[in-house]
Design an enzyme around this catalytic site. Structure first.
Site, PDB file in Angstrom:
ATOM      1  N   HIS A  12       0.821  -1.222   0.000  1.00 50.85           N
ATOM      2  CA  HIS A  12       0.000   0.000   0.000  1.00 50.85           C
ATOM      3  C   HIS A  12       0.857   1.275   0.000  1.00 50.85           C
ATOM      4  O   HIS A  12       0.440   2.311   0.514  1.00 50.85           O
ATOM      5  CB  HIS A  12      -0.971  -0.023   1.184  1.00 50.85           C
ATOM      6  N   HIS A  59      -1.737   4.668   9.747  1.00 48.64           N
ATOM      7  CA  HIS A  59      -0.383   5.166   9.991  1.00 48.64           C
ATOM      8  C   HIS A  59      -0.462   6.496  10.752  1.00 48.64           C
ATOM      9  O   HIS A  59      -0.133   7.552  10.211  1.00 48.64           O
ATOM     10  CB  HIS A  59       0.372   5.356   8.677  1.00 48.64           C
ATOM     11  N   HIS A 193      10.129  -4.053   3.867  1.00 51.77           N
ATOM     12  CA  HIS A 193      10.582  -2.658   3.851  1.00 51.77           C
ATOM     13  C   HIS A 193      10.919  -2.185   5.257  1.00 51.77           C
ATOM     14  O   HIS A 193      10.366  -2.678   6.234  1.00 51.77           O
ATOM     15  CB  HIS A 193       9.604  -1.699   3.174  1.00 51.77           C
ATOM     16  N   GLU A 240       4.040  -5.662   8.551  1.00 47.17           N
ATOM     17  CA  GLU A 240       2.707  -5.402   7.971  1.00 47.17           C
ATOM     18  C   GLU A 240       2.132  -6.661   7.314  1.00 47.17           C
ATOM     19  O   GLU A 240       0.916  -6.779   7.147  1.00 47.17           O
ATOM     20  CB  GLU A 240       2.779  -4.272   6.920  1.00 47.17           C
TER      21      GLU A 240
HETATM   22  C1  DHB Z   1       6.298   3.490   2.448  1.00 50.28           C
HETATM   23  C2  DHB Z   1       5.677   2.249   2.602  1.00 50.28           C
HETATM   24  C3  DHB Z   1       4.651   2.073   3.531  1.00 50.28           C
HETATM   25  O1  DHB Z   1       4.022   0.878   3.748  1.00 50.28           O
HETATM   26  C4  DHB Z   1       4.195   3.135   4.270  1.00 50.28           C
HETATM   27  O2  DHB Z   1       3.158   2.947   5.100  1.00 50.28           O
HETATM   28  C5  DHB Z   1       4.817   4.387   4.146  1.00 50.28           C
HETATM   29  C6  DHB Z   1       5.858   4.554   3.231  1.00 50.28           C
HETATM   30  C7  DHB Z   1       7.394   3.699   1.469  1.00 50.28           C
HETATM   31  O3  DHB Z   1       7.925   2.741   0.921  1.00 50.28           O
HETATM   32  O4  DHB Z   1       7.702   4.857   1.182  1.00 50.28           O
HETATM   33 FE    FE Z   2       2.482   0.980   5.556  1.00 50.18          FE
END
Ligand code: DHB
Ligand code: FE
Length: 279
Positions: A12, A59, A193, A240
């Site tokens: 997302h 978030h 990530h 996540e």
């Molecule tokens: C990014 C990815 C995420 O899941 C998020 O909530 C905020 C930023 C990113 O890769 O920039």
């Molecule tokens: Fe996220």
């Protein structure tokens, strides 16, 4: 009776929403990412559900450190789009399904999963970016949505196993609703990530692809992956992925894989996407 037809799984990343909103989907950087959702847009046009139960994380838009529900279900008529610092995204408000949401809340809570009932909240990129990826730019979203928010931001997040079991309880709830509705359950977030600290930018293709390999055929053992493994292998935000296990739990034992896609990177994140139909 309401019926779960399928599950959709997707990262997302907020920059994906910005790329659509700012007309950049044809840029060299973004083209391969959006190509991975072409099949999905055709598939959903042919398999449009009445309702999407959309499992995502907030978030710090609707909730913040003052209030951290582990699992929350939206029972509202509608959900405004959150302002995440650049103004709300130019997408329509999200229409809820309060009747089915109230039924799920009752069924799941009496099934001993203690959800927080939320009657008013804004929804952020965790929910709107997957909507945009599937439906594109629209005046009005073609489905009603029941948001299910999972805390994966502030330690301790729920375990993957708890998420998987919650998905099963959501399935029992939906199957005991007495109206004829077709429902999809979506799991969002992931894949690997990490947005901060010395390992910021971490991506792990091997871990992500193993997760995608196992999600359809082997969710029971996948759900036993401990948090520390997500953190070590997929980075601090890789956790996540437990939200995908809620959606997978809702699909029942046997599934048919309709689509699988993986792309790195989008912003700081590995993007995974899968469509599974309940068999
Ligand atoms: C990014 C990815 C995420 O899941 C998020 O909530 C905020 C930023 C990113 O890769 O920039
Ligand atoms: Fe996220």
């Amino acid at each position: 009776m309401a019926r779960i037809h399928s599950g959709m799984f997707s990262s997302h990343v907020p920059a994906i929403g910005a790329a659509v909103d700012l007309g950049k989907t044809g840029d060299d950087y973004w083209k391969p990412l959006f190509a991975g959702y072409e099949y999905s847009k055709r598939w959903i046009a042919e398999n449009l559900p009445d309702v999407v139960v959309l499992v995502y994380n907030d978030h710090a838009s609707a909730f913040d450190l003052r209030m951290i529900p582990t699992f929350a279900i939206g029972c509202a008529e509608r959900y405004p789009i959150a302002d995440e610092g650049w103004g709300p995204r130019p997408v329509p408000e999200v229409e809820g399904h309060p009747e089915l949401a109230a039924h799920i809340a009752q069924s799941v809570i009496l099934d001993e999963f203690d959800l927080t009932i939320v009657n008013e909240m804004a929804v952020d990129h965790g929910l709107t970016v997957p909507m945009t990826l599937m439906f594109g730019q629209v005046e009005r979203w073609p489905v009603r949505v029941i948001p299910v928010a999972v805390n994966v931001v502030q330690y301790p997040a729920p375990t993957g196993h708890r998420c998987f079991e919650l998905g099963k309880a959501i399935r029992r709830a939906i199957e005991s609703y007495d109206q004829d509705l077709t429902v999809q359950v979506w799991g969002t977030g992931g894949m690997s990530h990490q947005l901060q600290g010395p390992r910021a930018g971490l991506i792990n293709k091997v871990f992500d692809n193993a997760f995608l390999d196992r999600l359809g055929p082997d969710p029971e053992t996948l759900a036993k992956t401990p948090h520390v493994e997500y953190l070590r292998e997929a980075g601090s935000e890789g956790v996540e992925l437990v939200m995908w296990l809620v959606a997978r739990g809702a699909l029942g034992e046997k599934v048919v894989q309709k689509h699988r896609f993986y792309h790195v990177p989008a912003s700081n994140t590995a993007v995974g996407h899968m469509i599974l139909e309940a068999a």
